[in-house]
Write an enzyme that holds these catalytic residues in place. Structure first.
Site, PDB file in Angstrom:
ATOM      1  CD  GLU A  57      -2.945  -1.151   2.301  1.00 25.91           C
ATOM      2  OE1 GLU A  57      -2.643  -0.626   3.387  1.00 25.91           O
ATOM      3  OE2 GLU A  57      -4.051  -1.656   2.098  1.00 25.91           O
ATOM      4  CD  GLU A 106      -3.835  -6.167   2.462  1.00 21.72           C
ATOM      5  OE1 GLU A 106      -4.672  -5.527   3.134  1.00 21.72           O
ATOM      6  OE2 GLU A 106      -2.614  -5.946   2.519  1.00 21.72           O
TER       7      GLU A 106
HETATM    8  C1  BG6 Z   1      -4.367  -3.093   4.866  1.00 17.05           C
HETATM    9  C2  BG6 Z   1      -3.005  -3.561   5.313  1.00 17.05           C
HETATM   10  O1  BG6 Z   1      -4.413  -1.718   4.994  1.00 17.05           O
HETATM   11  O2  BG6 Z   1      -5.488  -3.491   5.564  1.00 17.05           O
HETATM   12  C3  BG6 Z   1      -3.002  -4.736   6.277  1.00 17.05           C
HETATM   13  O3  BG6 Z   1      -2.182  -3.858   4.225  1.00 17.05           O
HETATM   14  C4  BG6 Z   1      -4.173  -4.588   7.215  1.00 17.05           C
HETATM   15  O4  BG6 Z   1      -1.762  -4.788   6.908  1.00 17.05           O
HETATM   16  C5  BG6 Z   1      -5.461  -4.618   6.426  1.00 17.05           C
HETATM   17  O5  BG6 Z   1      -4.193  -5.524   8.255  1.00 17.05           O
HETATM   18  C6  BG6 Z   1      -6.720  -4.591   7.252  1.00 17.05           C
HETATM   19  O6  BG6 Z   1      -6.677  -3.516   8.125  1.00 17.05           O
HETATM   20  P1  BG6 Z   1      -6.887  -3.673   9.684  1.00 17.05           P
HETATM   21  O7  BG6 Z   1      -6.617  -2.369  10.242  1.00 17.05           O
HETATM   22  O8  BG6 Z   1      -8.300  -4.113   9.848  1.00 17.05           O
HETATM   23  O9  BG6 Z   1      -5.918  -4.720  10.112  1.00 17.05           O
END
Ligand code: BG6
Length: 471
Positions: A172, A364
């Site tokens: 990101e 993701e």
């Molecule tokens: C993304 C990141 O922003 O979102 C991850 O690359 C992160 O590292 C994921 O865990 C989900 O966000 P969060 O804050 O719910 O863990």
């Protein structure tokens, strides 16, 4: 009937070293920026690692990865995305020699994946700059980081050249705009950081990323290297032309990172932004040439969309994944306030493919939710996570639609395929996994793993190459 996922589609799951490995000071690992951030990405930092930092133990993946990879294999994963903790390889970031024990750990982990035919997909830097680079150099503000990064990637590309084919440079990368410490290892307070230094740091990261692409292809021409963008598409809040232009502007703030990675040069629209903000990017001879080493594919995270408006009074900020805009009146939100928008994923895939015509990888996507561990009729501990199944099903249906639209999608890895520590809030109760980990935010728990209902659901999705999805 939009379920024609291509043969060889890379189904899998994703994690990041700092959120699951634990073992923060074992086998020669140095401290990373995460080890002193007990409250997550936007939270305060401490002088030393403190016991309330859930990431120091994580889910103990460092010691339990064999058991976990076996479960991923049981689900039929074709790929597993994880990151290498830079500070396991170079404890201070600027060390002359790498730490052999750190290198060995990833050899063992990748071997374990390959044993089951799971292709590792490796993020080189996922929110965990060696702390010494943050403290002594102010992270990516300092051009010297390019050289340290070059050493690091050269070591890992050579070491894993026969084990890893797919690489992502910076997780990101656009999040540095909002989280300069976590994303860019920048020690200067966000409030005191000048735009000049921030955009100079970004320039260094972009040069380092392009250098990594070059080095990767020299070491193994079969390597596929991607950039990684935090994907939050902006819809205009209304059809007012000013809102439409505001949405374009906000999209560009993020897409500029992909533009450089894919087109190999700064986009023209940034000239205006730099001029308006009195930013002068210090380019060294050769930088422009280096940037021409463009990526093989584009990867991105997608959890939510957002709205943009030019109306100052309505610019109320919603909750969101690092980047947040105005809430969309048509969408519902997760327990953490992230608005759920499966069609936004189809929109994002089309937007990126129209712009670049490069293969895309969704690395993701997922739902962070509070799960309740119960005992089922067979006496097994499990979680009935129908809400997670629905979220993932609906997003995957839209991926299928985008594929029908003609978008080239390489694969899909759900975020946090096994429960892990959240990045934004550093909590474990925000769970994403198909596998429940018995660990609680007060530090209690056995660290045992239990399959949730979604485990078998995802196994079926993979086995049928998406045919079991419900429209
Ligand atoms: C993304 C990141 O922003 O979102 C991850 O690359 C992160 O590292 C994921 O865990 C989900 O966000 P969060 O804050 O719910 O863990």
């Amino acid at each position: 009937m939009a379920k024609n996922f291509p043969d060889g589609f890379l189904w899998g799951g994703a994690v990041a070293a700092n959120q699951c490995e634990g073992a923060y000071n074992e086998d020669g690992k140095g401290l990373s920026t995460q080890d002193i951030a007990p409250r997550g990405i936007m939270g305060p930092i401490t002088e030393e690692p403190t016991e309330d930092n859930m990431k120091l133990i994580g889910i103990d993946f460092y010691h339990r990865y064999k058991e976990d990879v076996k479960l991923f294999a049981e689900m039929g994963f074709k790929t597993f995305r994880t990151s290498i903790a830079w500070s396991r390889i170079f404890p201070n970031g600027d060390d002359k020699e790498p730490n052999e024990k750190g290198l060995q750990f990833y050899d063992d982990l990748f071997d374990e994946c390959l044993k089951y035919g799971i292709e590792p997909l490796v993020t080189i830097s996922h929110y965990e700059t060696p702390l010494a680079l943050a403290k002594n150099y102010d992270g990516w503000v300092n051009r010297k980081l390019i050289g340290f990064f070059e050493n690091y990637v050269t070591i890992i590309f050579n070491r894993y050249k026969d084990k890893v084919k797919y690489w992502l440079t910076f997780n990101e990368i656009n999040s540095v705009l909002h989280a300069p410490y976590m994303s860019g290892g920048i020690f200067t307070d966000k409030e005191k950081l000048s735009k000049q230094d921030l955009y100079q740091a970004i320039h260094h990261e972009l040069v380092a990323s392009a250098k990594a692409v070059k080095i990767a292809h020299e070491i193994n021409p079969e390597f596929k290297v991607g950039c990684m963008i935090l994907g939050v598409p902006n819809y205009p809040l209304t059809s007012h032309p000013s809102d439409v232009l505001e949405a374009v502007k906000q999209d560009r703030e993020n897409l500029y990172f992909a533009d450089v990675h894919v087109r190999g040069a700064y986009p023209k629209y940034m000239d205006r932004y730099f001029k308006a903000n009195n930013i002068k990017i210090q380019m060294e001879p050769g930088d422009e040439e280096i940037l021409k080493n463009t990526v093989d594919f584009i990867s991105f995270s997608y959890y939510m969309s957002s709205c943009a408006t030019a109306d100052e009074e309505k610019k109320k900020t919603g909750a969101g994944n690092i980047i947040s805009g105005v809430p969309n009146p048509y969408l519902e939100a997760s327990e953490w306030g992230w608005q759920i928008d499966p069609q936004g994923l189809r929109y994002m895939l089309n937007l990126l493919y129209d712009r670049y015509q490069k293969p895309l990888f969704i690395v993701e996507n997922g739902l962070g939710a509070k799960d309740e561990l119960i005992v089922d009729e067979k006496g097994n501990k499990t979680v009935i996570d129908d809400y997670r199944i629905k979220y993932l099903n609906d997003h995957l249906v839209q991926v299928g639609e985008a594929i029908e639209d003609g978008v080239e999608v390489m694969g899909y890895t759900t975020w946090g395929c096994i429960d892990l520590v959240s990045a934004s809030t550093a909590e474990l109760r925000k769970r994403y996994g198909f596998i429940y980990v018995d660990r609680n935010d007060d530090g209690t728990g056995t660290l045992e793993r239990y399959k949730k209902k979604s485990f078998d659901w995802y196994k079926e999705v993979i086995a049928t190459n998406g045919k079991s999805l419900v429209e």
